[in-house]
Design an enzyme around this catalytic site. Structure first.
Site, PDB file in Angstrom:
ATOM      1  N   GLU A 140      12.962   4.322 -11.098  1.00  0.00           N
ATOM      2  CA  GLU A 140      11.955   3.259 -11.087  1.00  0.00           C
ATOM      3  C   GLU A 140      10.571   3.904 -11.068  1.00  0.00           C
ATOM      4  O   GLU A 140      10.289   4.793 -10.255  1.00  0.00           O
ATOM      5  CB  GLU A 140      12.152   2.362  -9.843  1.00  0.00           C
ATOM      6  N   GLU A 266       9.573  -7.680  -1.774  1.00  0.00           N
ATOM      7  CA  GLU A 266       9.940  -7.774  -3.189  1.00  0.00           C
ATOM      8  C   GLU A 266      11.445  -7.989  -3.371  1.00  0.00           C
ATOM      9  O   GLU A 266      12.087  -7.341  -4.197  1.00  0.00           O
ATOM     10  CB  GLU A 266       9.460  -6.527  -3.948  1.00  0.00           C
ATOM     11  N   ARG A 299       8.831   0.802   5.977  1.00  0.00           N
ATOM     12  CA  ARG A 299       7.646   0.578   5.142  1.00  0.00           C
ATOM     13  C   ARG A 299       6.908  -0.713   5.532  1.00  0.00           C
ATOM     14  O   ARG A 299       7.529  -1.741   5.843  1.00  0.00           O
ATOM     15  CB  ARG A 299       8.023   0.558   3.663  1.00  0.00           C
ATOM     16  N   ARG A 316      -2.848 -11.144  -0.493  1.00  0.00           N
ATOM     17  CA  ARG A 316      -1.886 -10.039  -0.373  1.00  0.00           C
ATOM     18  C   ARG A 316      -2.476  -8.854   0.391  1.00  0.00           C
ATOM     19  O   ARG A 316      -1.762  -8.158   1.107  1.00  0.00           O
ATOM     20  CB  ARG A 316      -1.455  -9.631  -1.789  1.00  0.00           C
ATOM     21  N   LYS A 340       1.235   2.157   2.725  1.00  0.00           N
ATOM     22  CA  LYS A 340       0.527   2.567   1.503  1.00  0.00           C
ATOM     23  C   LYS A 340      -0.942   2.769   1.829  1.00  0.00           C
ATOM     24  O   LYS A 340      -1.508   2.023   2.633  1.00  0.00           O
ATOM     25  CB  LYS A 340       0.688   1.521   0.412  1.00  0.00           C
ATOM     26  N   ASP A 345      -1.691  -1.889  -3.774  1.00  0.00           N
ATOM     27  CA  ASP A 345      -0.528  -1.197  -4.341  1.00  0.00           C
ATOM     28  C   ASP A 345      -0.941  -0.007  -5.207  1.00  0.00           C
ATOM     29  O   ASP A 345      -0.841  -0.090  -6.426  1.00  0.00           O
ATOM     30  CB  ASP A 345       0.291  -2.210  -5.167  1.00  0.00           C
ATOM     31  N   GLU A 367       1.286   6.637   2.788  1.00  0.00           N
ATOM     32  CA  GLU A 367       2.048   6.844   1.550  1.00  0.00           C
ATOM     33  C   GLU A 367       1.114   6.823   0.345  1.00  0.00           C
ATOM     34  O   GLU A 367       0.307   5.907   0.203  1.00  0.00           O
ATOM     35  CB  GLU A 367       3.095   5.724   1.443  1.00  0.00           C
ATOM     36  N   GLU A 373       2.214   5.466 -11.608  1.00  0.00           N
ATOM     37  CA  GLU A 373       2.467   4.094 -12.058  1.00  0.00           C
ATOM     38  C   GLU A 373       1.199   3.402 -12.542  1.00  0.00           C
ATOM     39  O   GLU A 373       1.172   2.804 -13.609  1.00  0.00           O
ATOM     40  CB  GLU A 373       3.101   3.291 -10.907  1.00  0.00           C
ATOM     41  N   GLU A 480     -10.655   5.774 -13.555  1.00  0.00           N
ATOM     42  CA  GLU A 480     -11.210   4.598 -12.881  1.00  0.00           C
ATOM     43  C   GLU A 480     -12.265   3.928 -13.775  1.00  0.00           C
ATOM     44  O   GLU A 480     -12.322   2.703 -13.864  1.00  0.00           O
ATOM     45  CB  GLU A 480     -11.845   5.049 -11.563  1.00  0.00           C
TER      46      GLU A 480
END
Ligand code: GCV
Length: 653
Positions: A140, A266, A299, A316, A340, A345, A367, A373, A480
């Site tokens: 993943e 999720e 987590r 969120r 995180k 995310d 993390e 990603e 960025e």
């Protein structure tokens, strides 16, 4: 398959391999040290002696296991370089420090220099599936081929590459690894029970390099593989099931590290299904692991991924704090809350997650995502050392994030079975930099890049070094610049997350919005008129982020919804900044390609490596132009404001 040597080519061992080395001490990892030096000597003509106590005078390098604490002390006097370590692992890290220094380790005298890892656990998570997942594939968010561990539902037959991977990881200081995805599917849930032998085999391959195995487990394992009717963490049968499962794991893998759990996130199962808290869930696992010395990385990535996009009260970015801060003080000592680095995310730019400051009585790991990603998927050059360094040095309270993260640093790996390990050869630098920053969060990312360049390509090509710095030092900032502006994030294609799609997530349940309209853009997270997320930060950040005038430009649209004409602290308007930064970012990508075209293949820049980087740069240049044109056209069409420099912002052909 011809696998690239990454940061451990034979040449990197010349300084050691051409000398006489004495290794003193006993134990498995000491054997690894001896084997490594012997291998180098076979290449370069030196010699290694193990535990020859009576001949210290004839050696150039003496590696000694002596009673002290973790880490190692390095010194040089009277023509002898000495490494003294408190543990066998320390001796191995000391050896790799000598490799890093090369000839310089055998030059001038060196007063005793102590090296100690900032935190005991420096961990990589692999999001590898055992079965090929119909949507996410074998790995993943993997951009480097297949899994190093698993293939088509089974453990790989040949684990020599896993061993080589462990060697690379040890050379940058990593000592813990999770071998399966935090999204635990049916087959992977069985790694804990009837497929434990596979995990033991991986542990065996990595053990010689001091790397302990961890497993991502399903919170619903008692139901999925144990046949119980519930996974309620307060149910006696469930608790006993975990105790038994863990006992079996340790009987098979005595140095097993522990579990990683993604719960109520999720679609993964968790304690909420039973009306229990995350402390109840994590503590149940910790109680089973602690007697064996194991830990559970629990987590904090818990949020509502089915929110109504019309509902402006759900944010969120608030979720981790809202769920976990009230639980501070309730976690077992063997729980490490894995957070995180940002509240969303792994975006190219986010503020640091406020929950990191809110849990002084909880062990906490930060993390980061080495797999790219959201930062170009290993098709783009994006050296992330500067980003992680900025996060780690950020003074969230009177302490930095690195100081608050007493559970250490964790990352999602970017490695796979690709011949270059990471797809893009230059993405190896990210894996290396993660290890080095986990060891020493204060390390300078440019100096880490130098180390990586010296090891990977040799220390004798100043032109190449200069080119790589020009390409990589600012590559995160360039990325960025040509993607989502001013901290607002996302704007990527839904699902695979590559390339621009400004409104791709705007009307979805994922909680990732930018709210652009004809007048302005950004998310109002203020206490005054928005979601109040600024209030989760300690002072002074709660005030700094609340104020549209004090908020740092790069985070403005994360915290505020502002008109396009809003004047940034840097002096330009938001809309003009969008145009300028997108032209600049895409130009920087083109400049990287120009610089690389001047590099002549030869030596450790093999033709294959050169070609791979060239091919990826072509894609980066194309994709950066696509980002530039979509973002610029989108905001021009929304705002109607032309570029003050008259460049084409709504390209027509
Ligand atoms: C493993 C993001 C990714 C998911 C990942 C998740 C996580 O949402 O897109 O693929 O799942 O983060 O960190 O658990």
């Amino acid at each position: 398959m011809d696998v690239h040597a990454a940061w451990l080519p034979d040449q990197a061992w010349r300084a050691i391999g051409s000398r006489r080395t004495l290794v003193r001490g006993a134990g498995d990892l000491v054997e690894t040290v001896v084997d490594e030096v012997a291998r180098a000597c076979a290449q370069h003509g030196g010699l290694v002696c193990h535990q020859a106590w009576d001949h210290p005078g004839v050696f150039d390098l003496v590696l000694t296991l002596a009673p002290s604490d973790d880490g190692f002390v390095m010194s040089r006097a009277d023509g002898v370089t000495a490494v003294r370590a408190g543990t066998p692992a320390g001796l191995l890290y000391g050896l790799f420090e000598v490799v890093r220094r090369g000839e310089a380790a055998f030059g001038d005298d060196l007063p005793a220099e102590a090296h100690r890892p900032a935190r005991p656990r420096r961990m990589l998570d692999h999001w590898d599936n055992v079965d090929v997942h119909p949507v996410m594939g074998q790995v993943e968010r993997g951009y480097a081929g297949g899994s190093l561990f698993w293939r088509d539902g089974a453990l790989r037959d040949d684990l020599s590459r896993v061993r080589a991977y462990g060697r690379l990881l040890a050379a940058c200081g990593i000592n813990a690894i999770t071998v399966n995805n935090v999204n635990v599917h049916a087959t992977e849930a069985r790694l804990l029970t009837d497929r434990l032998a596979d995990v033991a085999a991986l542990a065996g391959a990595l053990r010689p390099y001091g790397i302990r195995i961890h497993l991502a487990v399903s919170f619903a394992a008692p139901v999925l593989v144990g046949g119980l009717p519930t996974a309620d963490p307060l149910d006696g049968d469930v608790r006993r099931w975990w105790v038994r499962a863990v006992r079996e794991v340790y009987a098979t893998i005595p140095d097993f590290g522990g579990f990683v759990v993604k719960a109520d996130s999720e679609g993964q199962p968790g304690p909420f299904s039973y009306g229990r808290s995350h402390a109840d869930g994590a503590n149940m696992l910790a109680a089973a692991l602690a007697p064996h010395g194991g830990v559970v990385h629990w987590r904090a990535f818990v949020y509502n991924h089915r929110q109504d996009w019309r509902d402006r009260s759900t944010d969120r970015a608030r979720a981790a704090f809202d769920h976990f801060a009230p639980l501070d003080g309730q976690f077992h000592d063997a729980v490490i809350l894995q957070v995180k680095y940002g509240p969303m995310d792994f975006q190219a730019r986010e503020p640091v997650a406020p929950v990191i400051a809110a849990m002084p009585q909880t062990r906490l790991a930060v993390e980061v995502q080495v797999t790219q990603e959201y930062t170009g998927q290993q098709r783009h050059v994006c050296y992330l050392g500067p980003q992680w360094s900025e996060v780690l040095r950020f003074r969230l309270t009177d302490r930095t994030v690195a100081e608050l993260a007493d559970g250490g640093l964790v990352a999602v790996s970017n490695a796979g079975d690709d011949p270059f390990w990471t797809g893009h050869p230059l993405a190896q630098a990210n894996l290396y930099a993660f290890g080095r920053l986990a060891w020493d969060p204060a390390a300078d990312p440019a100096a880490i890049l130098d180390e990586w360049i010296d090891l990977t390509f040799g220390p004798d090509d100043p032109g190449l070094r200069r080119t790589l710095h020009l390409m990589m030092d600012e590559s995160w900032r360039s990325y960025e610049q040509y993607t989502a502006p001013l901290g607002v994030g996302f704007m990527v294609r839904p699902g695979h997350h590559y390339g621009p799609d400004v409104d791709g997530y705007e009307y979805t349940p994922w909680g990732t919005y930018h709210f652009a309209d004809r007048d302005g853009v950004g998310v109002d997270r203020t206490r005054a008129s928005g979601t109040g997320q600024t209030g989760q930060y300690p002072a002074p950040w709660s005030e700094t982020y609340e104020s549209v005038w004090q908020c740092p430009d790069e985070l403005l649209l994360f915290f505020h919804h502002v008109p396009y004409g809003h004047l940034l602290r840097g002096g330009s308007t938001v809309i003009q900044h969008i145009y300028d930064s997108h032209f600049a970012g895409a130009a920087a990508a083109a400049e990287m390609r120009r610089l690389w075209r001047e590099v002549v293949p030869g030596g450790l820049v093999t033709a294959a490596l050169h070609a791979r980087v060239s091919e990826r740069l072509d894609e980066q240049v194309r994709c950066a132009a696509e980002w530039r044109d979509q973002i610029n056209a989108y905001f021009f069409r929304k705002s109607g404001v032309p570029d003050e420099r008259g460049r084409p912002v709504d390209v027509r052909k």
